[in-house]
Write a protein that holds these residues in place. Structure first.
Motif, PDB file in Angstrom:
ATOM      1  N   ASP A  29       1.036  -0.700  -0.055  1.00 27.19           N
ATOM      2  CA  ASP A  29       0.093   0.160  -0.074  1.00 27.19           C
ATOM      3  C   ASP A  29       1.139   1.214  -0.263  1.00 27.19           C
ATOM      4  O   ASP A  29       0.433   2.022  -0.995  1.00 27.19           O
ATOM      5  CB  ASP A  29      -1.206  -0.044   1.130  1.00 27.19           C
ATOM      6  CG  ASP A  29      -1.749  -1.145   1.421  1.00 27.19           C
ATOM      7  OD1 ASP A  29      -2.291  -1.568  -0.371  1.00 27.19           O
ATOM      8  OD2 ASP A  29      -2.288  -1.742   2.347  1.00 27.19           O
ATOM      9  N   LYS A  55       1.142   3.969  -3.247  1.00 22.04           N
ATOM     10  CA  LYS A  55       0.656   5.441  -2.327  1.00 22.04           C
ATOM     11  C   LYS A  55       1.800   6.363  -3.067  1.00 22.04           C
ATOM     12  O   LYS A  55       1.321   7.616  -3.707  1.00 22.04           O
ATOM     13  CB  LYS A  55      -0.032   5.488  -1.124  1.00 22.04           C
ATOM     14  CG  LYS A  55      -0.012   7.003  -0.765  1.00 22.04           C
ATOM     15  CD  LYS A  55      -0.868   6.883   0.425  1.00 22.04           C
ATOM     16  CE  LYS A  55      -0.282   8.412   0.776  1.00 22.04           C
ATOM     17  NZ  LYS A  55      -1.110   8.498   2.360  1.00 22.04           N
ATOM     18  N   ILE A 101      -0.237  -5.409  -7.403  1.00 23.42           N
ATOM     19  CA  ILE A 101      -1.449  -4.431  -7.249  1.00 23.42           C
ATOM     20  C   ILE A 101      -2.252  -4.900  -8.339  1.00 23.42           C
ATOM     21  O   ILE A 101      -3.075  -3.907  -8.870  1.00 23.42           O
ATOM     22  CB  ILE A 101      -1.050  -3.190  -7.441  1.00 23.42           C
ATOM     23  CG1 ILE A 101      -0.414  -2.996  -8.515  1.00 23.42           C
ATOM     24  CG2 ILE A 101       0.298  -2.604  -6.360  1.00 23.42           C
ATOM     25  CD1 ILE A 101      -0.296  -1.566  -8.829  1.00 23.42           C
ATOM     26  N   ARG A 138      -5.560  -3.522  -7.942  1.00 24.24           N
ATOM     27  CA  ARG A 138      -6.674  -2.162  -6.757  1.00 24.24           C
ATOM     28  C   ARG A 138      -7.227  -1.265  -8.297  1.00 24.24           C
ATOM     29  O   ARG A 138      -6.964  -1.050  -9.463  1.00 24.24           O
ATOM     30  CB  ARG A 138      -4.474  -1.405  -6.823  1.00 24.24           C
ATOM     31  CG  ARG A 138      -4.000  -2.193  -5.849  1.00 24.24           C
ATOM     32  CD  ARG A 138      -5.059  -2.240  -4.313  1.00 24.24           C
ATOM     33  NE  ARG A 138      -4.594  -3.542  -3.988  1.00 24.24           N
ATOM     34  CZ  ARG A 138      -3.408  -2.617  -2.707  1.00 24.24           C
ATOM     35  NH1 ARG A 138      -3.076  -1.207  -2.372  1.00 24.24           N
ATOM     36  NH2 ARG A 138      -3.026  -3.910  -1.269  1.00 24.24           N
TER      37      ARG A 138
END
Length: 951
Positions: free
Chosen positions: A102, A106, A134, A137
């Motif tokens: 995460d 980010k 990911i 996502r």
């Protein structure tokens, strides 16, 4: 020898490697470079990260490193982002070890809000590079979808790249983006170049069967809407990739490709169809129908385009070598019969590509089917055609190394499968050497060596010609003369397994004098492999005076002593002289072992060489022990006294006990050879055959002695079936390599010997054992390839969590006796230059045991509870050469425990190998009561986050 040649560089660089920084220091140094204000130092630090990942491939370091790179990606310029993108692409195997996904996403995704389209494009490509971690996502999916509508071409291309990566790993993204990509391809506003880049996105949508079928149908409709050649080529190839990956609609795709192959007049489309058919023939040969095979056969026979004919022959060859051979129906009009007739004509085509591919196809048919009358005629035509084409291709006018290699592979396969063809083909190769171009001579010699490696009789009749070629090559000067001399010397050594004649020996000596030291070592190595130990001993002795390295000097000295010992054993002498020569061989082996230990280094420990030589010298001592036990039969009591003893074994006197000790010695050697076999995961198949044959030899001698001992009980039911136990898996000796063929033949002869008479140990029994021992010792010992050269290298590096501190007084992990220790084992599999050459790792088998080595003196209880010992096993499958498991260990008995972690690997066939490593750590178990508070406070408590990945 590759390993020996690399020893000089490895030994000199070992001191430098020992001074390299540990993981923490190396990461801190790179972090300083990342924080530099100079762009050059930042780029230098970034590009050094892949090497850091390769050296310390553990999650804690990789997670920290990628977070630091993400910070630079967020705050740096586009050039730094490009460097980080390249590092991410090079480190794809380590992405799944990132723990803070995460935080990484980010930091990277924040650049998507930039006004710079180049920065957004680099971000999209970075997201595509880390798509495996990911994949689901939604913000990444949304950004890719929006960027496809961008007006900047660079950003759109980056979005297409990211869409390909995400579609391959995310089912949700593939379903959602399918219609978007189709609309863009069908839209009038999309440029043609962009449409061609969008079509390959469809080949990655194989996560769901419904989506795969839907995409395949969409591509089928596009073939009608976009009949241009570049669109047809790309759409057909995309459909093939999609069908091969999803294993859905392969038969329909084959029909579609055959349709375009027969109806489309464009040659490029036909060639692409044949290439895709070749890939489908390798992916799903069992899904081909007889009609499809027949249609392809007719197209191959009747086409006039030579390139298409070569490609179609390549597809048919792949089918013949697979399960689809059963669908080539038999009969006068069957595809197999038609192919054989067509190949008989294609053998003599003016196009060498067609002729070579037809020979490969006919070879596959001949070795895969029973030799009927039609196939026998094809085989005879095949042999004649091979001889003709070899002469034509090696004349220098039509030289093509790739075609010649493919043709020689067919020669080797035919020679090994049908021994009758081997001699004729070998004679044609020998004749071609004298008249061939220098560039092709080495290839011909390599093929001859491959043929002679399984049958020395094929080369023995051509020994005079080979010796003449060796003499001529030793005096000539040309670019590849040294390689040619080595290959011809190998052929001479293969052809004369029983001993070298005088002319061959003189030619070999003159050849070794004309080459350099490295080539002389290679010839000596071949002599040791094929049992010519007297020649090898002289060559190794000559080389010891030309070596500057101390380790290499001791290595060559050890080889000289080993081959000298084997040369002594090969002499045929009387029985007393034979025992003396065995003892002399044992002395030489002991000297060689001492030199071998001096030659070992931390980089090259020479473990297999030491174990192999140690077992050999102990085997010789076992044969001496057996001979001495046989001599003790003369000391048995007279018959009048022997009748007063209990059983037949006691009446034989001391010989019974000595034979029993000899039997246990041979059985122990057999077990140790088996363990040596299990430790040779990286060895070549011939080396494993040598070790296994030596194990069978020791097991056979143990059974022979056991049969003699059991005969004293007069119970024929207890006499072991020697042939069944020893040679069950070696019935066909003729197909074995030369290194083990002679010993296997002797084992078959000994195991099928005369029956053992009952009624007590007699001189007939001793004579039988002595003859068996003598036959085994007279077989020339073969030092296998793995003794000299390692072609495959596989090592496992473990990291154990938790770890104690390095302080001497705190060398153990402290844990309460009523608690459990959470032990985490992480491992990384490291490969050499040829990973998976002989076998690959399917799973890793871990064994964790604990032993109480020092009870707690305060408790005063020296007995360990039965439930306190840990004995756990765990099997884990590595993913991208990384594995991790967690175990709970209990230490109920206070005191100092030793925990051992042994590592085994399991290959694709389910066979377990003892590769190591073995790691041990100490655990201090204590009782939690007031008297031990001070002791516990001074020790190391369990720290779950500490790992030995950072020394």
């Amino acid at each position: 020898m590759t390993a020996t040649r690399a020893t000089l560089d490895t030994v000199t660089s070992y001191a430098d490697q020992a001074q390299e920084l540990d993981a923490n220091s190396a990461l801190m140094e790179l972090d300083i470079g990342l924080r530099s204000v100079k762009a050059g130092e930042q780029c230098e630090a970034i590009v050094r990260f892949p090497r850091l990942f390769q050296k310390y491939p553990f999650p804690i370091l990789i997670n920290s490193a990628f977070l630091k790179l993400a910070d630079v990606f967020r705050t740096g310029n586009n050039f730094l982002r490009l460097c980080i993108l390249r590092v991410t692409q090079q480190s794809e195997n380590h992405l799944e070890k990132i723990l803070s996904v995460d935080d990484l996403l980010k930091k990277v995704f924040s650049v998507m809000y930039s006004n710079d389209p180049v920065a957004r494009a680099l971000t999209l490509r970075t997201l595509g590079a880390i798509a495996t971690i990911i994949s689901e996502r939604k913000n990444a999916h949304h950004s890719i979808r929006n960027s496809l509508d961008s007006r900047d071409a660079v950003e759109v291309e980056a979005a297409i790249f990211a869409a390909k990566r995400f579609a391959a790993v995310s089912k949700t993204f593939a379903i959602n983006i399918c219609d978007k990509v189709a609309d863009m391809i069908g839209g009038l506003a999309t440029p043609v170049e962009m449409k061609l880049k969008l079509i390959p996105v469809f080949q990655h949508m194989h996560q769901d069967s419904e989506t795969a079928v839907r995409v395949w149908e969409m591509c089928r409709k596009m073939l009608v809407l976009y009949p241009a050649q570049n669109f047809v080529l790309l759409i057909l190839h995309t459909q093939t990739k999609l069908s091969a990956a999803s294993h859905i609609g392969i038969s329909q795709q084959i029909d579609l490709l055959l349709q375009y192959l027969s109806e489309d007049p464009r040659s490029l489309v036909k060639l692409l169809c044949l290439q895709d058919l070749n890939s489908l023939a390798k992916t799903g040969p069992h899904l081909w129908s007889e009609n499809q095979i027949g249609a392809l056969t007719q197209l191959c026979i009747h086409t006039s385009d030579e390139a298409q004919q070569v490609a179609s022959l390549r597809v048919l060859t792949a089918l013949v070598k697979s399960l689809a051979l059963e669908k080539f129906a038999s009969g006068s009009d069957s595809p197999l019969t038609q192919l054989c007739l067509f190949c008989s004509t294609a053998f003599y085509s003016n196009n060498f590509y067609i002729a070579t591919q037809a020979i490969e196809l006919a070879t596959a048919v001949v070795i895969s089917s029973e030799l009927t009358s039609e196939l026998a005629e094809t085989a005879e035509t095949l042999c004649c055609a091979v001889e003709t084409i070899i002469i034509s291709m090696t004349s220098g006018k039509h030289q093509n190394d790739s075609l010649l290699k493919k043709l020689l592979k067919s020669v080797v396969v035919l020679s090994r499968t049908h021994c009758g063809m081997g001699r004729a083909l070998a004679e044609s190769l020998v004749k071609s050497i004298a008249t061939s171009d220098p560039a092709a001579v080495v290839l011909l010699c390599e093929a001859l060596a491959a043929v002679g490696g399984y049958s020395s009789a094929v080369l023995s009749g051509m020994l005079p010609s080979i010796v003449a070629l060796l003499r001529a090559a030793a005096v000539e000067e040309r670019a590849k003369r040294s390689q040619l001399v080595i290959m011809l010397a190998t052929l001479v050594l293969q052809a004369c397994r029983s001993g070298l004649p005088a002319d061959a020996l003189s030619a070999l000596e003159s050849a070794t004098d004309s080459v350099n030291c490295w080539d002389g070592f290679r010839i000596a190595r071949q002599a040791a492999r094929f049992g010519h130990h007297s020649i090898a001993s002289k060559l190794f002795d000559n080389l010891t005076s030309n070596i500057a390295s101390e380790h290499l000097f001791f290595w060559l000295t050890a080889l000289k002593e080993f081959t000298h010992a084997e040369a002594n054993l090969a002499c045929h002498n009387a029985r007393q002289q034979r025992l003396m020569r065995i003892r002399q061989a044992v002395v030489s082996y002991r000297k060689g072992l001492s030199s071998l230990k001096a030659a070992s280094t931390p980089s090259f420990p020479l473990q297999f060489q030491t174990d192999f030589a140690q077992l050999r010298v102990e085997s010789l001592q076992a044969h001496v022990q057996l001979a001495q036990a046989g001599n003790s039969l003369r000391t048995c009591p007279p018959p009048a006294i022997a009748m007063t003893l209990g059983d037949q074994l006691q009446r034989s006197g001391r010989v019974g006990n000595l034979l029993h000790d000899s039997m246990r010695t041979f059985q122990g050697l057999s077990n140790r050879y088996k363990r040596l076999y299990q430790s040779c995961f990286d060895a070549d198949p011939v080396t494993l055959s040598v070790v296994q044959t030596l194990q069978w030899a020791c097991h056979l001698m143990a059974q022979k002695v056991e049969a003699v001992l059991v005969s004293c009980t007069a119970d024929r039911a207890r006499v072991p079936d020697i042939a069944a136990k020893t040679m069950a898996s070696s019935s066909d000796v003729s197909k074995l390599p030369l290194e083990v063929k002679a010993l296997q033949s002797v084992l078959v002869e000994i195991s099928t010997g005369t029956a053992i008479a009952t009624g007590g140990i007699c001189f007939e029994h001793i004579r039988m054992l002595t003859e068996a021992s003598q036959k085994l010792l007279l077989v020339p010992m073969s030092f296998p390839r793995f003794f000299f050269q390692t072609l495959q290298s596989t090592t496992i590096k473990l990291a154990i969590t938790p770890q104690p501190k390095n302080s001497i007084d705190r060398a153990a992990i402290w844990v309460q006796s009523d608690a459990h220790l959470a032990l985490k084992v992480e491992g990384v599999i490291q490969h050499g230059s040829h990973p998976g050459l002989f076998r690959s790792i399917h799973s890793v088998y871990l064994v964790v045991t604990s032993v109480l080595v020092k009870p707690d003196p305060v408790r005063g209880d020296t007995k360990q509870p039965s439930s306190s010992a840990n004995d756990l096993t765990q099997t884990v499958q590595p993913h991208k050469d990384y594995f991790s498991i967690q175990l709970l260990l209990s230490f109920l008995s206070p005191g100092l425990h030793q925990v051992s972690i042994e590592t085994f690997v399991v290959d694709g066939n389910g066979e377990k190998w003892e590769t190591g490593p073995q790691v041990t750590l100490m655990v201090k178990s204590f009782m939690d009561h007031p008297q031990q508070q001070s002791q516990r406070a001074s020790g190391l408590q369990y720290q779950p986050g500490r790992s030995n990945a950072f020394p």
